[in-house]
Design a protein around this motif. Sequence first.
Motif, PDB file in Angstrom:
ATOM      1  N   LEU A  26       0.810  -1.225   0.000  1.00 61.55           N
ATOM      2  CA  LEU A  26       0.000   0.000   0.000  1.00 61.55           C
ATOM      3  C   LEU A  26       0.839   1.269   0.000  1.00 61.55           C
ATOM      4  CD1 LEU A  26      -2.998  -0.549   2.452  1.00 61.55           C
ATOM      5  CD2 LEU A  26      -3.146   0.113   0.057  1.00 61.55           C
ATOM      6  N   THR A  27       1.984   1.237   0.634  1.00 64.07           N
ATOM      7  CA  THR A  27       2.705   2.480   0.930  1.00 64.07           C
ATOM      8  C   THR A  27       3.928   2.741   0.072  1.00 64.07           C
ATOM      9  OG1 THR A  27       3.969   1.320   2.643  1.00 64.07           O
ATOM     10  CG2 THR A  27       1.924   2.413   3.321  1.00 64.07           C
ATOM     11  N   LYS A  28       4.371   1.790  -0.712  1.00 61.51           N
ATOM     12  CA  LYS A  28       5.609   1.948  -1.481  1.00 61.51           C
ATOM     13  C   LYS A  28       5.508   3.177  -2.383  1.00 61.51           C
ATOM     14  CE  LYS A  28       9.110  -1.036  -3.526  1.00 61.51           C
ATOM     15  NZ  LYS A  28       9.990  -0.893  -2.381  1.00 61.51           N
ATOM     16  N   THR A  29       6.591   3.960  -2.423  1.00 59.49           N
ATOM     17  CA  THR A  29       6.583   5.229  -3.174  1.00 59.49           C
ATOM     18  C   THR A  29       7.613   5.199  -4.304  1.00 59.49           C
ATOM     19  OG1 THR A  29       8.183   6.214  -1.633  1.00 59.49           O
ATOM     20  CG2 THR A  29       5.834   6.534  -1.160  1.00 59.49           C
ATOM     21  N   ASP A  30       7.454   6.168  -5.219  1.00 57.47           N
ATOM     22  CA  ASP A  30       8.420   6.311  -6.306  1.00 57.47           C
ATOM     23  C   ASP A  30       9.542   7.254  -5.875  1.00 57.47           C
ATOM     24  OD1 ASP A  30       7.406   8.903  -6.494  1.00 57.47           O
ATOM     25  OD2 ASP A  30       6.108   8.432  -8.194  1.00 57.47           O
ATOM     26  N   ARG A  31      10.401   7.627  -6.810  1.00 64.73           N
ATOM     27  CA  ARG A  31      11.548   8.471  -6.463  1.00 64.73           C
ATOM     28  C   ARG A  31      11.141   9.868  -6.022  1.00 64.73           C
ATOM     29  NH1 ARG A  31      15.690   6.953 -11.463  1.00 64.73           N
ATOM     30  NH2 ARG A  31      15.960   4.735 -10.891  1.00 64.73           N
ATOM     31  N   GLN A  32       9.967  10.296  -6.438  1.00 66.25           N
ATOM     32  CA  GLN A  32       9.484  11.621  -6.041  1.00 66.25           C
ATOM     33  C   GLN A  32       8.712  11.598  -4.721  1.00 66.25           C
ATOM     34  OE1 GLN A  32       9.116  10.507  -9.407  1.00 66.25           O
ATOM     35  NE2 GLN A  32      11.084  11.579  -9.653  1.00 66.25           N
ATOM     36  N   GLU A  63     -11.460  -0.381   1.697  1.00 68.23           N
ATOM     37  CA  GLU A  63     -11.763   0.405   0.498  1.00 68.23           C
ATOM     38  C   GLU A  63     -11.176   1.802   0.598  1.00 68.23           C
ATOM     39  OE1 GLU A  63     -15.682   0.263  -1.261  1.00 68.23           O
ATOM     40  OE2 GLU A  63     -16.186  -1.495  -0.045  1.00 68.23           O
ATOM     41  N   SER A  64     -11.188   2.371   1.792  1.00 68.96           N
ATOM     42  CA  SER A  64     -10.683   3.738   1.974  1.00 68.96           C
ATOM     43  C   SER A  64      -9.172   3.838   1.756  1.00 68.96           C
ATOM     44  CB  SER A  64     -11.028   4.244   3.378  1.00 68.96           C
ATOM     45  OG  SER A  64     -10.479   3.382   4.372  1.00 68.96           O
ATOM     46  N   ASP A  65      -8.479   2.692   1.778  1.00 70.97           N
ATOM     47  CA  ASP A  65      -7.033   2.683   1.556  1.00 70.97           C
ATOM     48  C   ASP A  65      -6.676   2.784   0.082  1.00 70.97           C
ATOM     49  OD1 ASP A  65      -6.546   2.236   4.290  1.00 70.97           O
ATOM     50  OD2 ASP A  65      -6.735   0.069   4.038  1.00 70.97           O
ATOM     51  N   LEU A  66      -7.666   2.558  -0.788  1.00 69.34           N
ATOM     52  CA  LEU A  66      -7.390   2.358  -2.212  1.00 69.34           C
ATOM     53  C   LEU A  66      -7.938   3.479  -3.079  1.00 69.34           C
ATOM     54  CD1 LEU A  66      -8.477  -1.392  -2.302  1.00 69.34           C
ATOM     55  CD2 LEU A  66      -6.120  -0.551  -2.415  1.00 69.34           C
ATOM     56  N   PRO A  67      -7.322   3.710  -4.243  1.00 75.02           N
ATOM     57  CA  PRO A  67      -7.938   4.601  -5.234  1.00 75.02           C
ATOM     58  C   PRO A  67      -9.321   4.071  -5.591  1.00 75.02           C
ATOM     59  CG  PRO A  67      -5.690   4.041  -5.870  1.00 75.02           C
ATOM     60  CD  PRO A  67      -6.041   3.149  -4.718  1.00 75.02           C
ATOM     61  N   ALA A  91     -10.837  -4.594  -2.200  1.00 72.33           N
ATOM     62  CA  ALA A  91     -11.039  -4.762  -0.757  1.00 72.33           C
ATOM     63  C   ALA A  91     -12.208  -5.686  -0.444  1.00 72.33           C
ATOM     64  CB  ALA A  91     -11.255  -3.393  -0.105  1.00 72.33           C
ATOM     65  N   ARG A  92     -13.066  -5.915  -1.437  1.00 75.18           N
ATOM     66  CA  ARG A  92     -14.243  -6.769  -1.219  1.00 75.18           C
ATOM     67  C   ARG A  92     -14.026  -8.202  -1.704  1.00 75.18           C
ATOM     68  NH1 ARG A  92     -16.539  -1.926  -3.251  1.00 75.18           N
ATOM     69  NH2 ARG A  92     -16.942  -2.865  -5.285  1.00 75.18           N
ATOM     70  N   CYS A  93     -12.855  -8.496  -2.241  1.00 78.05           N
ATOM     71  CA  CYS A  93     -12.573  -9.838  -2.750  1.00 78.05           C
ATOM     72  C   CYS A  93     -12.132 -10.771  -1.621  1.00 78.05           C
ATOM     73  CB  CYS A  93     -11.479  -9.784  -3.825  1.00 78.05           C
ATOM     74  SG  CYS A  93     -11.964  -8.897  -5.321  1.00 78.05           S
ATOM     75  N   GLN A  94     -12.683 -11.966  -1.598  1.00 78.86           N
ATOM     76  CA  GLN A  94     -12.262 -12.957  -0.609  1.00 78.86           C
ATOM     77  C   GLN A  94     -10.772 -13.273  -0.820  1.00 78.86           C
ATOM     78  OE1 GLN A  94     -14.110 -14.108   1.914  1.00 78.86           O
ATOM     79  NE2 GLN A  94     -12.270 -15.131   2.667  1.00 78.86           N
ATOM     80  N   TYR A  95     -10.011 -13.322   0.278  1.00 74.44           N
ATOM     81  CA  TYR A  95      -8.557 -13.413   0.153  1.00 74.44           C
ATOM     82  C   TYR A  95      -8.001 -14.719   0.718  1.00 74.44           C
ATOM     83  CZ  TYR A  95      -8.690 -12.063   5.097  1.00 74.44           C
ATOM     84  OH  TYR A  95      -8.944 -12.019   6.448  1.00 74.44           O
ATOM     85  N   LEU A  96      -6.724 -14.946   0.406  1.00 66.98           N
ATOM     86  CA  LEU A  96      -5.952 -16.041   0.987  1.00 66.98           C
ATOM     87  C   LEU A  96      -4.768 -15.458   1.739  1.00 66.98           C
ATOM     88  CD1 LEU A  96      -5.844 -18.454  -2.095  1.00 66.98           C
ATOM     89  CD2 LEU A  96      -7.234 -18.755  -0.035  1.00 66.98           C
ATOM     90  N   ARG A  97      -4.127 -16.291   2.560  1.00 67.73           N
ATOM     91  CA  ARG A  97      -2.900 -15.857   3.246  1.00 67.73           C
ATOM     92  C   ARG A  97      -1.772 -16.836   2.944  1.00 67.73           C
ATOM     93  NH1 ARG A  97      -2.267 -11.618   6.268  1.00 67.73           N
ATOM     94  NH2 ARG A  97      -4.096 -10.578   7.177  1.00 67.73           N
ATOM     95  N   LEU A  98      -0.561 -16.291   2.948  1.00 70.94           N
ATOM     96  CA  LEU A  98       0.633 -17.112   2.747  1.00 70.94           C
ATOM     97  C   LEU A  98       1.673 -16.689   3.779  1.00 70.94           C
ATOM     98  CD1 LEU A  98       2.379 -19.134   1.234  1.00 70.94           C
ATOM     99  CD2 LEU A  98       2.908 -17.351  -0.445  1.00 70.94           C
TER     100      LEU A  98
END
Length: 443
Positions: A69-75, A114-118, A125-132
């Motif tokens: 979620l948080t990774k940024t570019d060079r700027q 959902e609020s974390d995403l564009p 955010a509504r998709c059923q997920y898996l964990r690894l």
Amino acid sequence: MGGVFVNYRTGDGDWAAALIARELAAKFGREKVFYASKSIQVGEDFTTRILQGLRQCAILLVVIGPQWLTKTDRQGARRLDSPEDWVRREIIEAFRTGLRVIPVFLDSTDVINESDLPDDLASLARCQYLRLHHRNDDRDVARLLEEVGTILDGTVPSEDVVPWLKKALADPGQSASVRAAFDAATTKALDALTDSRYPVTMSDLAEEDIPAALEARLVSYADDLAPLLKLVAAGVTFGDDELWSRALTRVLNRPTKRSIRFNEPWVAASAYPALLLLYATGVAAMASGRGGVVYRALTDVKVQASGDTALRALALRHVVDPKLAESFPSARGLPHRHVLSTHIRLCLRTAFEDISDDRDYEAAFQDFEYLRSLLELNDTAFTSLGEFAFHLAENRTTVHERMKTQLTADSALLASGAFGGVVNNVTAARRELESAVQGRYSR
């Protein structure tokens, strides 16, 4: 069987993406896994291969690590907010083309909101997920492979599809099985619709032989889609409000080659599988009194490359030239304006054989084409019409009367947004339809 696309962000869970891709390839075959660092060859166009890979897959696995979620570019800007970010673009394209999107959260990474995403990624955010978890990767990878295998190999149970689907749609606990059946049938159909099987150029074919060859191709398309058409017909009839859309979107946007000769009938006819699905959806919706589904199918489902709605892209005249259809061996003197309509009605009958009798099926077919023509005339200045128009001109159908209750100011159809919700627009479209019928069939 379709494929699996592994979506991941460099520097955030690379180990997991590589592990998943390797295990998927070992289980299902390397050709069924798209993993950018392995699937794109030196010198290939990156953008083209990514989009091709997505459209050939049934599943997108989104590998999400602690920095996703948080990774940024060079700027210093968050990468996920950039429209050019490929992680974001791949997910959006997957949703647009109807893939099953499965987030795979690594270790203790928090589930996203959902609020974390564009906005255009909010569905994730509504998709059923898996964990690894890296400490339990054997167990978690085994579960992932099992889930993927269920989706890719999912088939309708051996008993007849209609009673099975009717029962399954009424049972929330069967939703995964129903979805797997639709996805598997769609993938199987797409696997059959290859460019090698259906080339878009037939330069060695004599001009006089084109109509017969084209009609044979349409019949072959219908045969390849038969299981999916039956699922869609039954699904819409018994209340499915989502899966028909996924199937139609995937088939409409399947990758196909294009001919230099833009008037090649084979290029236009490549839309016929999507047209059949549209008709299966529409006829089933009208048979079950759900005109709003017809409106959604015609206006919400779009060609991604152009933005055209199914209403415009799948007009009959855009799929098969009426003059060419007039020479089909089966035409037998039918007016050229509704040869394709008749052909579709006959092709689709088997998809409805366990759902409705001949009389009800033909009435629903007329109702769909009537409504589609009104919506076309509300949207453009021309409609392809269909065989119902000939019956109208001959006073051999009651479609006008049957459709009155669905086209009132307080009807569910107008409430869904059809005709802008304005009954006067319906009246204007009807006048245009009457004029078109008189102009083309008056003696």
